[in-house]
Structures are given as structure tokens and as C-alpha cells.
Design an enzyme around this catalytic site. Structure first.
Site, PDB file in Angstrom:
ATOM      1  N   ASP A  33       2.333  -9.425   9.053  1.00 60.10           N
ATOM      2  CA  ASP A  33       0.889  -9.625   8.929  1.00 60.10           C
ATOM      3  C   ASP A  33       0.646 -11.138   8.849  1.00 60.10           C
ATOM      4  OD1 ASP A  33      -0.171  -6.685   8.335  1.00 60.10           O
ATOM      5  OD2 ASP A  33       1.744  -6.971   7.338  1.00 60.10           O
TER       6      ASP A  33
ATOM      7  N   SER B  79       6.121  -0.287  10.391  1.00 60.10           N
ATOM      8  CA  SER B  79       4.768  -0.194   9.828  1.00 60.10           C
ATOM      9  C   SER B  79       4.533   1.237   9.373  1.00 60.10           C
ATOM     10  CB  SER B  79       3.733  -0.551  10.903  1.00 60.10           C
ATOM     11  OG  SER B  79       2.449  -0.144  10.500  1.00 60.10           O
TER      12      SER B  79
ATOM     13  N   GLN C 267      -2.710 -12.464   7.731  1.00 61.09           N
ATOM     14  CA  GLN C 267      -2.888 -12.153   6.305  1.00 61.09           C
ATOM     15  C   GLN C 267      -2.137 -13.161   5.434  1.00 61.09           C
ATOM     16  OE1 GLN C 267      -2.526  -8.048   4.633  1.00 61.09           O
ATOM     17  NE2 GLN C 267      -0.544  -8.756   3.917  1.00 61.09           N
TER      18      GLN C 267
ATOM     19  N   GLY D 283       5.010 -10.258   4.011  1.00 60.16           N
ATOM     20  CA  GLY D 283       5.716 -10.169   5.291  1.00 60.16           C
ATOM     21  C   GLY D 283       5.006 -10.956   6.377  1.00 60.16           C
ATOM     22  N   GLU D 284       5.820 -11.565   7.250  1.00 58.60           N
ATOM     23  CA  GLU D 284       5.235 -12.299   8.380  1.00 58.60           C
ATOM     24  C   GLU D 284       4.719 -11.358   9.457  1.00 58.60           C
ATOM     25  OE1 GLU D 284       8.376 -14.988   9.438  1.00 58.60           O
ATOM     26  OE2 GLU D 284       7.983 -16.275   7.701  1.00 58.60           O
TER      27      GLU D 284
ATOM     28  N   GLN E  40     -10.591  -2.777   1.932  1.00 64.76           N
ATOM     29  CA  GLN E  40     -10.179  -3.404   3.183  1.00 64.76           C
ATOM     30  C   GLN E  40     -10.249  -2.460   4.389  1.00 64.76           C
ATOM     31  OE1 GLN E  40      -6.291  -4.113   1.346  1.00 64.76           O
ATOM     32  NE2 GLN E  40      -5.327  -3.545   3.272  1.00 64.76           N
TER      33      GLN E  40
ATOM     34  N   HIS F  20       9.078  -3.341   3.647  1.00 65.05           N
ATOM     35  CA  HIS F  20       8.682  -3.528   2.248  1.00 65.05           C
ATOM     36  C   HIS F  20       9.907  -3.803   1.375  1.00 65.05           C
ATOM     37  CE1 HIS F  20       5.419  -0.650   3.649  1.00 65.05           C
ATOM     38  NE2 HIS F  20       4.701  -1.645   3.184  1.00 65.05           N
TER      39      HIS F  20
ATOM     40  N   MET G 178       0.842  -1.210   0.000  1.00 57.74           N
ATOM     41  CA  MET G 178       0.000   0.000   0.000  1.00 57.74           C
ATOM     42  C   MET G 178       0.876   1.258   0.000  1.00 57.74           C
ATOM     43  SD  MET G 178      -3.428  -0.866   2.110  1.00 57.74           S
ATOM     44  CE  MET G 178      -2.773  -0.669   3.756  1.00 57.74           C
TER      45      MET G 178
HETATM   46  P1  AMP Z   1       1.319  -2.967   3.481  1.00 54.54           P
HETATM   47  O1  AMP Z   1       1.911  -1.908   2.624  1.00 54.54           O
HETATM   48  O2  AMP Z   1       1.201  -2.595   4.929  1.00 54.54           O
HETATM   49  O3  AMP Z   1       0.032  -3.522   2.912  1.00 54.54           O
HETATM   50  O4  AMP Z   1       2.346  -4.182   3.468  1.00 54.54           O
HETATM   51  C1  AMP Z   1       2.771  -4.741   2.258  1.00 54.54           C
HETATM   52  C2  AMP Z   1       3.606  -5.953   2.559  1.00 54.54           C
HETATM   53  O5  AMP Z   1       4.727  -5.586   3.358  1.00 54.54           O
HETATM   54  C3  AMP Z   1       2.849  -7.039   3.344  1.00 54.54           C
HETATM   55  O6  AMP Z   1       3.208  -8.314   2.838  1.00 54.54           O
HETATM   56  C4  AMP Z   1       3.354  -6.839   4.742  1.00 54.54           C
HETATM   57  O7  AMP Z   1       3.289  -8.003   5.546  1.00 54.54           O
HETATM   58  C5  AMP Z   1       4.794  -6.444   4.473  1.00 54.54           C
HETATM   59  N1  AMP Z   1       5.359  -5.731   5.625  1.00 54.54           N
HETATM   60  C6  AMP Z   1       4.901  -4.586   6.196  1.00 54.54           C
HETATM   61  N2  AMP Z   1       5.638  -4.262   7.263  1.00 54.54           N
HETATM   62  C7  AMP Z   1       6.582  -5.224   7.385  1.00 54.54           C
HETATM   63  C8  AMP Z   1       7.648  -5.460   8.313  1.00 54.54           C
HETATM   64  N3  AMP Z   1       7.896  -4.645   9.329  1.00 54.54           N
HETATM   65  N4  AMP Z   1       8.400  -6.548   8.129  1.00 54.54           N
HETATM   66  C9  AMP Z   1       8.172  -7.412   7.106  1.00 54.54           C
HETATM   67  N5  AMP Z   1       7.185  -7.237   6.191  1.00 54.54           N
HETATM   68  C10 AMP Z   1       6.406  -6.164   6.341  1.00 54.54           C
END
Ligand code: AMP
Length: 282
Positions: free
Chosen positions: A152, A187, A155, A149-150, A61, A37, A30
């Protein structure tokens, strides 16, 4: 690096990649990219010839009272970081591209049960929104590998189940949580924290670490959960859920389960933080 705003433009380039016999890795995001990321992208670069990243804040979502309108959007910085790293294609669609007739009348994908607990219980629209958009993105990109990413954790489990159930031909790869030096899981929502809240925020990770130790010492799950919730509440969190679970089913852990995950979500002021930690009782 090419930036695409339409499905046709992206797919035309993807066809060329496929015809050349090259492999692809897909990283859906996102935006507001941080090191978490970027580690997904790096993993993709190590596993495939070309990495495709999507940046899309998916309205489906978000609940009515959630942070869709204020979600941090930093496209220029994101594109700069992706180019530096070596991503080949970035897909940046609009709502009109993803939901041409409106999200209400768009076909939906859902993963029952696995998506009902934890985040699904407090955010009923959340996983349905994620599975719908991720299934659509999977169909558009048709990558050999897709990376999540783990952080989430639920998810990732929901997406693995969707891919298995719907015979989607991408290999899902998970990568470990990337944390700040003080342990806070990175995050985009950490940007919302005030400076006081930012100092308290790593307590979530510390509490999960302490809880893991207690469980390994034999403390009962329920007692460990109650103590951890009390500790977090005392620090100013409002705990949404904090559960010791079977790491595959994400159901409450039983005495016969060996592979566990502690899943947690808590509000700190207006910011919702999630975190998790795995443990093995073998
Ligand atoms: P998002 O932009 O929050 O939707 O996240 C996109 C992807 O990045 C998802 O697969 C998340 O699980 C992963 N992600 C976000 N933050 C982290 C983190 N701190 N460590 C590993 N993966 C992450």
C-alpha cells in the site's frame, strides 16, 4: 499473548511494558492475516521487545458501495497465527470503542494532496478514514516503531507525512511487498477472485515488471502507461489508474525525476487489486 477489547486494558499492559524500559512495535491490520501481515509482525519482533497488533475493519475508510460487510473476517485463525509467531498483544476493538458517538461525528485527520491522487481519486473517503483511525491507534498504542507494507505504497507515504506533520513520536518502517509464487501481491481481497480470475491476476505484476524494463530502456512514460493499460484491459482487467510517479511526491514523473514508482489499481471482476513497483534511473 493477550487479546484486548478495550483501550484501557491494552494501555494498562502497555504502561507495564514502558515502565520495564522495553520497546514496542505496532502493526495495524484489518485481519484476515496472510504472510504479508506476518512479515510485518516478524519485522516488529526483530526491532522491538514487544509487538502489538491491531485487528479492526475500519468502516470509515470504506465507501458506501464497497466491501465493508463482506470483508473477510477470520479472527480465530488470525489470533492463532499471531500467537505462534510471538506477538505480545492484540487489540481487537469494536466500532463502539473506536467511534463511541458514531463515525460521522468523530474528529477527522486528513493529509491533503498526497492522498488526493491515485487511490484517493477513486476512493475519496479512503485516506481520510485511514489517517483518522491510524492516528487514533498511534495515540492509543504510542509504540516506538510502527510497521506498514509497501504494497500500500500511497498509504505508507500518507502515513509518513501525517507522522511528520503532526509530530507523532513513532518511527514508521516499511517492508517490501510479499507475493505469491506467481507474483500476485498477497491481499485479503485475493479471496474474492474466482479460479479463472486468480489465473489472470498475476498479469498485473507481470505488466508492471515489463513496464519497468521498457522505461529503463528509454520508452516514454506516457507510451509505457498506455501500452500497459491496453495489455491489462486485453486480459480482462478494468484499470482504475496506472501511473509512473515520483516515488516521494507521488506526482506524475518528470524527466528530471530519478526515483520512480509505478502505481496501479485495477478491477478484475468484482475484485480491486493494487500493486506497485519502484525503479531507479540512476
Ligand atoms: P490491511 O490488513 O490490508 O489493512 O493491511 C495491513 C498492513 O499489512 C498494511 O501495512 C499493508 O500494507 C500490509 N500488507 C498487506 N498486504 C501486504 C503484502 N502483500 N506485503 C506486504 N505488506 C502487506
Amino acid at each position: 499473548m493477550k487479546v484486548h477489547h478495550t483501550i484501557e486494558s491494552l494501555q494498562s499492559d502497555l504502561l507495564t511494558i514502558k515502565k520495564a524500559g522495553k520497546t514496542t512495535a505496532f502493526v495495524p491490520t484489518m485481519g484476515n492475516l496472510h504472510q504479508g501481515h506476518l512479515d510485518l509482525v516478524k519485522k516488529g519482533l526483530s526491532l522491538a521487545d514487544s509487538v502489538i497488533v491491531s485487528i479492526y475493519v475500519n468502516p470509515l475508510q470504506f465507501g458506501a458501495n464497497e466491501d465493508l460487510s463482506t470483508y473477510p473476517r477470520t479472527l480465530d485463525d488470525d489470533l492463532f497465527a499471531l500467537k505462534e509467531l510471538g506477538a505480545a498483544h492484540v487489540f481487537v476493538p469494536t466500532d463502539e470503542i473506536m467511534y463511541p458517538e458514531g463515525k460521522e461525528v468523530h474528529s477527522k485527520v486528513s493529509v491533503p494532496k498526497l492522498g488526493d491522487r491515485h487511490c484517493g481519486a477513486s476512493r475519496p473517503q479512503f485516506f481520510g478514514g485511514i489517517t483518522t483511525i491510524v492516528a487514533k491507534l498511534f495515540n492509543i498504542v504510542q509504540a516506538d516503531i510502527s510497521i506498514f507494507g509497501e504494497k500500500d505504497f500511497q498509504q505508507l507515504a500518507v502515513i509518513r507525512k501525517m507522522v511528520e506533520d503532526l509530530c507523532i513520536s513513532t518511527k514508521v518502517v516499511g517492508i517490501p511487498i510479499v507475493r505469491e509464487d506467481d507474483g500476485l501481491a498477497m491481499s485479503s481481497r485475493n479471496n474474492y477472485l474466482s479460479s479463472d480470475e486468480r489465473m489472470i491476476a498475476p498479469t498485473l505484476h507481470q505488466t508492471l515488471l515489463a513496464m519497468k524494463e521498457k522505461i529503463l530502456e528509454g520508452v516514454e512514460y506516457e507510451k509505457a502507461e498506455t501500452d500497459a493499460i491496453d495489455a491489462l484491459n486485453n486480459k480482462g482487467f478494468v484499470v482504475d489508474y496506472l501511473n509512473v510517479c515520483n516515488s516521494k511526491s507521488l506526482e506524475p514523473a518528470t524527466s528530471s525525476d530519478k526515483e520512480l514508482v509505478i502505481l496501479a489499481a485495477a478491477m478484475l471482476g468484482k475484485t480491486r487489486l493494487i500493486d506497485n513497483i519502484e525503479l531507479s534511473l540512476k
